[in-house]
Scaffold this motif. Structure first.
Motif, short mmCIF file in Angstrom:
data_model
loop_
_atom_site.label_atom_id
_atom_site.label_comp_id
_atom_site.label_asym_id
_atom_site.label_seq_id
_atom_site.Cartn_x
_atom_site.Cartn_y
_atom_site.Cartn_z
N GLN A 1 0.83 -1.32 0.10
CA GLN A 1 -0.02 -0.23 -0.03
C GLN A 1 0.78 1.30 0.02
OE1 GLN A 1 -2.56 -0.87 3.49
NE2 GLN A 1 -3.92 -1.99 1.93
N ALA A 2 2.09 0.94 0.60
CA ALA A 2 2.98 2.12 0.48
C ALA A 2 4.00 2.48 -0.67
CB ALA A 2 3.92 2.29 1.88
N LEU A 3 3.85 1.62 -1.79
CA LEU A 3 4.40 1.61 -2.89
C LEU A 3 4.07 2.78 -3.91
CD1 LEU A 3 4.61 -1.95 -4.41
CD2 LEU A 3 6.74 -0.68 -3.59
N PRO A 4 4.81 3.64 -4.22
CA PRO A 4 4.65 4.80 -5.05
C PRO A 4 4.08 4.49 -6.46
CG PRO A 4 6.96 4.43 -5.20
CD PRO A 4 6.45 3.29 -4.19
N ASN A 5 3.79 5.22 -7.05
CA ASN A 5 3.05 5.00 -8.49
C ASN A 5 4.32 4.72 -9.26
OD1 ASN A 5 0.61 5.79 -7.76
ND2 ASN A 5 0.63 7.74 -8.62
N THR A 6 5.56 4.95 -9.25
CA THR A 6 6.47 4.69 -10.13
C THR A 6 7.24 3.34 -9.50
OG1 THR A 6 7.71 6.28 -8.51
CG2 THR A 6 7.06 7.15 -10.53
N ALA A 7 6.85 2.64 -8.76
CA ALA A 7 7.50 1.45 -8.20
C ALA A 7 8.01 0.58 -9.43
CB ALA A 7 6.45 0.31 -7.42
N PRO B 1 10.09 -3.01 -10.76
CA PRO B 1 9.72 -4.51 -10.59
C PRO B 1 10.43 -4.96 -9.40
CG PRO B 1 9.83 -4.15 -12.99
CD PRO B 1 10.22 -2.85 -12.28
N ALA B 2 11.66 -4.38 -9.20
CA ALA B 2 12.41 -4.74 -7.96
C ALA B 2 11.70 -4.43 -6.69
CB ALA B 2 13.69 -4.06 -8.26
N GLN B 3 11.05 -3.35 -6.76
CA GLN B 3 10.32 -2.95 -5.45
C GLN B 3 9.44 -4.00 -5.30
OE1 GLN B 3 9.84 1.03 -6.89
NE2 GLN B 3 10.65 1.73 -4.81
N LEU B 4 8.54 -4.28 -6.32
CA LEU B 4 7.52 -5.22 -6.20
C LEU B 4 8.20 -6.54 -5.69
CD1 LEU B 4 4.59 -5.54 -6.39
CD2 LEU B 4 4.76 -6.40 -8.78
N GLN B 5 8.96 -6.86 -6.42
CA GLN B 5 9.63 -8.33 -5.88
C GLN B 5 10.08 -8.12 -4.50
OE1 GLN B 5 12.80 -9.71 -8.48
NE2 GLN B 5 12.82 -11.70 -7.49
N ASP B 6 10.53 -7.18 -3.80
CA ASP B 6 10.94 -7.06 -2.64
C ASP B 6 9.65 -7.48 -1.58
OD1 ASP B 6 13.60 -6.45 -2.99
OD2 ASP B 6 13.27 -4.29 -2.76
N ARG C 1 4.72 -14.79 -7.77
CA ARG C 1 6.30 -14.73 -7.96
C ARG C 1 6.19 -14.20 -9.64
NH1 ARG C 1 9.97 -16.03 -4.50
NH2 ARG C 1 9.49 -17.75 -3.24
N LYS C 2 5.13 -14.29 -10.51
CA LYS C 2 5.20 -13.61 -11.74
C LYS C 2 5.01 -12.14 -11.85
CE LYS C 2 3.03 -17.81 -13.72
NZ LYS C 2 1.77 -18.41 -14.27
N GLY C 3 4.51 -11.57 -10.72
CA GLY C 3 4.28 -10.16 -10.86
C GLY C 3 5.36 -9.17 -11.46
N PRO D 1 5.46 -6.69 -17.21
CA PRO D 1 5.51 -5.33 -17.42
C PRO D 1 4.52 -4.72 -16.63
CG PRO D 1 4.91 -6.28 -19.69
CD PRO D 1 5.30 -7.07 -18.58
N ALA D 2 4.63 -3.51 -16.18
CA ALA D 2 3.80 -2.80 -15.09
C ALA D 2 2.33 -2.87 -15.72
CB ALA D 2 4.41 -1.44 -14.74
N SER D 3 2.27 -2.64 -17.01
CA SER D 3 1.14 -2.58 -17.52
C SER D 3 0.07 -3.78 -17.41
CB SER D 3 0.90 -2.12 -19.20
OG SER D 3 1.88 -3.29 -19.77
N ASP D 4 0.95 -4.73 -17.16
CA ASP D 4 0.04 -6.15 -16.85
C ASP D 4 -0.16 -6.30 -15.29
OD1 ASP D 4 -0.03 -6.54 -19.46
OD2 ASP D 4 1.72 -8.04 -19.41
N TRP D 5 0.47 -5.63 -14.33
CA TRP D 5 0.28 -5.71 -12.94
C TRP D 5 -1.05 -5.76 -12.50
CZ3 TRP D 5 4.70 -2.20 -10.61
CH2 TRP D 5 5.72 -2.82 -10.85
N GLY D 6 -2.05 -5.13 -13.25
CA GLY D 6 -3.43 -5.17 -12.90
C GLY D 6 -4.19 -6.70 -12.99
N SER D 7 -4.01 -6.95 -14.26
CA SER D 7 -4.44 -8.36 -14.69
C SER D 7 -3.72 -9.59 -14.01
CB SER D 7 -4.32 -8.66 -16.01
OG SER D 7 -3.22 -8.43 -16.53
N TRP D 8 -2.40 -9.06 -13.57
CA TRP D 8 -1.55 -10.13 -12.63
C TRP D 8 -2.44 -10.27 -11.32
CZ3 TRP D 8 1.12 -7.94 -8.64
CH2 TRP D 8 1.72 -9.01 -7.68
N ALA D 9 -2.84 -9.04 -10.72
CA ALA D 9 -3.31 -9.00 -9.30
C ALA D 9 -4.56 -9.60 -9.36
CB ALA D 9 -3.33 -7.47 -8.90
#
Length: 184
Positions: free
Chosen positions: A79-85, A87-92, A136-138, A142-150
């Protein structure tokens, strides 16, 4: 140069819900809150357990509790991730999330379970493993696919949550607020 537009805000909302469903509803154990009202597509097979299975119920709670704690921490982080997150930040975030699920599955597989819940436990572990793989795939997308991944992870987690409710019932555990509205 135009700033990078991220789909993270939309994905974060879905992921936040998903984290709640996967960790807090599906696993149960620690006192947490999440809701899920989606219908199940998995047919449960277990029946209500006898009082002799109460130690198995406590064993289940002891196994899944640590995963809940880890996943709850990830809710706050995502919830604290910035809009500019990146992939490495998401992976953390997704690495400890998936690892918590995988370790829970490993521990559940090593434990002995009453015959009344064995088939549902196998289904639950499979559902959680599928969820962990999708989690683990998230960061690889690409960031454009994160919504469908979620949304995929959310679908996985709803199924796992419903199976966890069946397992809890089979272990003689009282329904939690998650089965009726919070954790399993």
């Amino acid at each position: 140069m135009k700033p990078r537009r991220s789909l993270l805000p939309a994905a974060t909302a879905v992921i936040g819900l998903t984290l709640g469903l996967v960790g807090l509803s599906a696993c149960g154990g620690s006192g947490s809150t999440a809701t899920s009202t989606a219908p199940t597509t998995v047919a449960p097979t277990s029946t209500v357990a006898s009082s002799a299975d109460s130690s198995a119920g406590q064993r289940y709670l002891d196994i899944v509790g640590p995963a809940n704690d880890t996943i709850r921490a990830q809710v706050t982080r995502i919830q604290a991730l910035p809009n500019t997150a990146t992939p490495a930040q998401l992976q953390d975030i997704t690495d400890p999330w998936a690892l918590a699920i995988e370790q829970t599955c490993d521990a559940l597989e090593k434990a002995s379970w009453p015959a009344a819940v064995q088939a549902d436990m196998v289904k639950l572990i499979a559902a959680w493993r599928a969820t962990a793989a999708d989690v683990r795939k998230g960061p690889t997308l690409p960031a454009s696919d994160w919504g469908s991944w979620a949304q995929t992870v959310q679908t996985d987690s709803v199924s796992a949550s419903q199976l966890a409710t069946t397992v809890r019932k089979g272990l003689g555990l009282a329904p939690t607020e998650a089965s009726t509205a919070t954790t399993n």
